[in-house]
Design an enzyme around this catalytic site. Structure first.
Site, PDB file in Angstrom:
ATOM      1  N   HIS A 138      47.506 -33.069  43.351  1.00  0.00           N
ATOM      2  CA  HIS A 138      48.744 -33.454  42.685  1.00  0.00           C
ATOM      3  C   HIS A 138      48.710 -33.173  41.186  1.00  0.00           C
ATOM      4  CE1 HIS A 138      49.810 -35.652  46.374  1.00  0.00           C
ATOM      5  NE2 HIS A 138      51.037 -35.663  45.902  1.00  0.00           N
TER       6      HIS A 138
ATOM      7  N   VAL B 249      54.371 -48.396  33.748  1.00  0.00           N
ATOM      8  CA  VAL B 249      55.132 -49.220  34.686  1.00  0.00           C
ATOM      9  C   VAL B 249      54.207 -50.190  35.421  1.00  0.00           C
ATOM     10  CG1 VAL B 249      56.606 -49.205  36.726  1.00  0.00           C
ATOM     11  CG2 VAL B 249      56.907 -47.445  34.976  1.00  0.00           C
ATOM     12  N   GLY B 250      53.084 -49.682  35.917  1.00  0.00           N
ATOM     13  CA  GLY B 250      52.120 -50.542  36.602  1.00  0.00           C
ATOM     14  C   GLY B 250      51.572 -51.624  35.693  1.00  0.00           C
TER      15      GLY B 250
ATOM     16  N   GLY C   9      55.960 -44.184  38.610  1.00  0.00           N
ATOM     17  CA  GLY C   9      56.439 -44.407  37.251  1.00  0.00           C
ATOM     18  C   GLY C   9      55.434 -44.179  36.154  1.00  0.00           C
ATOM     19  N   GLY C  10      54.159 -44.130  36.506  1.00  0.00           N
ATOM     20  CA  GLY C  10      53.132 -43.954  35.485  1.00  0.00           C
ATOM     21  C   GLY C  10      52.394 -45.247  35.197  1.00  0.00           C
TER      22      GLY C  10
END
Length: 539
Positions: free
Chosen positions: A427, A500-501, A496-497
């Site tokens: 990815h 966000v987490g 979200g990256g």
């Protein structure tokens, strides 16, 4: 995956993996393709049914919490619509009185290309397949191969297809040496060209828009999995017939148009076996026209659902701004998490649904479509049932050859880690993908460890003596609620990256440990009960 592709130019990645192949055969049939070789060592035990009133309560709470959290997110979206429109350039909506959030690059890219050409080339594939299959059956496969090559040339240009042909030729040549480690090394080096800055600049110059360049990167990444599949199959069991016939099958496998750009992933072995089946052996029970109409209707419904979501909830724009995530009310925060993962699910129902429909009409057996994320209650279940094609690929070419669960816990840990490591690197290998892969690796290992612990005779006897079957199920759902919370968190990192987490972790588990976390886990317990109910009655 598209978001990762967009970052390829900025992040170099070191690809490293190796593979050797013991021959896993059971009476001449590969045990992997029979579904017996999984990242989890044991299948799910038979679950005790619960009183229907209790199950009804779980359904009502699950469905109600979804609707209410979505409503709160919609309310927040409308309240901040002006700011979101100014910052993220919301588009004029298809629905009167609503704007459209175009921030999900992957959805915008594929819908744009579908309208422009992809939808028409897929329809053309279906027409040619049906005509040649009816009137010239022996020419069907060559016709589909040529059509796929021409369609790819129209989309990527001659230069773009030439890159793929070079990769195909190198991979095919190295595979003839029948050395799995060398094939792995060669194919990983070919995939690593995605990260070579000077080559990226040259390839960008071939196209007028960035979107066209991204399509080339997508094609190279997905075809790379196909080249690895062909190479290893040839190394393990030298393919019959001459080199030209093998090359033709590799061309057919690579340029099969429905799967070419985005999958789903089908192994070389499965593709060739299914394509070689005679017309008499194929299943003709279901009329093709009725299947086409019903499946097309479902795909249109999924597309409408995805569009509705980005019209009434601007979740992708909101997740891109930390300030908005920080000020979201608790219910809207939960709605954002659910909306992001649900949209990802519906999106791939569309992206995999149309190619899978065409493949089925070609009488192939594509991987099953993703299972609804709201009934996923474990990391292992998510990996097994969301992208089944990629899961089978990882099992067959990484997990099993590296030892899997047949050589003790150490091999199992290493094999699982290599599988997640490869997915991360494929990815793009960016920092947020590394966190995501580590979280999934840890989640799978913890779940497998707990299953092994509760499967021991000592613990099992204690549980059976003190808990009824219904109470055992409730305890399973409670443990699954914690697993689901971490699963959602890892998916938020992926979608979200890291920011966000991090904000979700802080707001839910640090600041809201006594106010937000308990009701959230209670609702996740209900989700898990619905998931357990669903999986205990497979369709």
């Amino acid at each position: 995956m598209v978001k990762s592709i967009r970052k390829l130019a900025q992040t170099p990645t070191l690809w490293a993996c190796s593979c050797h192949h013991p021959k896993y055969q059971d009476n001449g049939r590969c045990i992997i393709t029979q579904g017996r070789y999984l990242m989890t060592s044991k299948s799910q035990p038979k679950l005790s049914p619960l009183p229907w009133t209790e199950t009804l309560v779980y359904w009502v709470l699950s469905f109600g919490s979804h609707l209410y959290s979505f409503y709160q997110l919609h309310k927040f979206s409308k309240e901040h619509e002006t700011g979101l429109e100014r910052e993220f350039q919301l588009e004029k909506g298809l629905l009167k009185g609503f704007k459209r959030d175009p921030s999900d690059f992957e959805w915008s890219l594929w819908t744009q290309w579908a309208k422009k050409s992809l939808l028409w080339t897929l329809i053309g594939h279906g027409v040619i397949s049906r005509l040649t299959g009816t009137f010239y059956p022996k020419l069907r496969l060559p016709a589909l191969t040529i059509y796929g090559l021409l369609a790819a040339s129209c989309m990527l240009g001659i230069k773009g297809v030439s890159v793929l042909l070079v990769h195909l030729g190198v991979s095919f040549s190295v595979a003839q040496l029948r050395k799995p480690t060398l094939s792995w090394t060669c194919n990983l080096l070919l995939l690593s060209t995605l990260y070579f800055q000077p080559l990226q600049e040259i390839q960008r110059g071939w196209y007028n828009t960035e979107e066209e360049y991204y399509m080339l990167l997508f094609s190279i990444a997905v075809c790379g999995l196909r080249f690895i599949s062909f190479s290893l199959e040839h190394c393990w069991s030298p393919l019959e017939r001459g080199g030209l016939v093998q090359l033709f099958w590799l061309f057919s496998y690579t340029f099969y148009h429905p799967f070419f750009y985005n999958g789903p992933i089908v192994t070389y072995k499965a593709y060739t076996e299914q394509m070689r089946r005679s017309a008499e052996e194929r299943n003709r029970d279901e009329p093709a026209l009725s299947y086409l109409v019903l499946r097309s209707g479902r795909i249109i419904l999924w597309w409408c659902m995805a569009e509705f979501m980005i019209h009434v909830m601007y979740m992708h724009s909101i997740q891109s701004n930390e300030t908005y995530i920080e000020i979201l009310p608790p219910w809207a925060l939960g709605g954002l998490a659910l909306a992001l993962v649900q949209f990802f699910y519906v999106k791939y129902l569309v992206l995999f649904g149309l190619p899978s429909m065409l493949a089925t009409l070609d009488e192939l057996v594509p991987p099953k479509l993703p299972r609804c994320v709201s009934i996923m209650y474990s990391f292992t279940g998510m990996w097994r049932h969301f992208d089944e094609g990629l899961y089978r690929w990882l099992i067959r070419y990484i997990y099993v050859p590296m030892g899997g669960s047949q050589h003790g816990p150490v091999y199992k840990v290493v094999s699982t880690g290599l599988a997640f490591g490869f997915v991360c690197l494929w990815h793009g290998g960016h920092d947020y993908l590394q966190y995501w892969a580590l979280m999934n690796w840890a989640g799978v290992l913890v779940e497998n460890g707990l299953k092994s612990l509760f499967a021991t005779s000592c613990v099992q006897s204690i549980v059976e003596q003190n808990l009824s079957m219904a109470m055992q199920r409730r305890c399973t759902a409670l443990l699954s609620a914690f697993s689901t919370a971490m699963l959602i968190l890892s998916n938020l990192v992926f979608l979200g990256g890291i920011h966000v987490g991090r904000i979700f972790w802080k707001r839910v588990f640090v600041q809201g440990w006594s106010t937000i976390a308990p009701p959230m886990l209670a609702f996740l317990y209900c989700f898990a009960q619905i998931g357990l109910e669903w999986t205990s009655h497979p369709t």
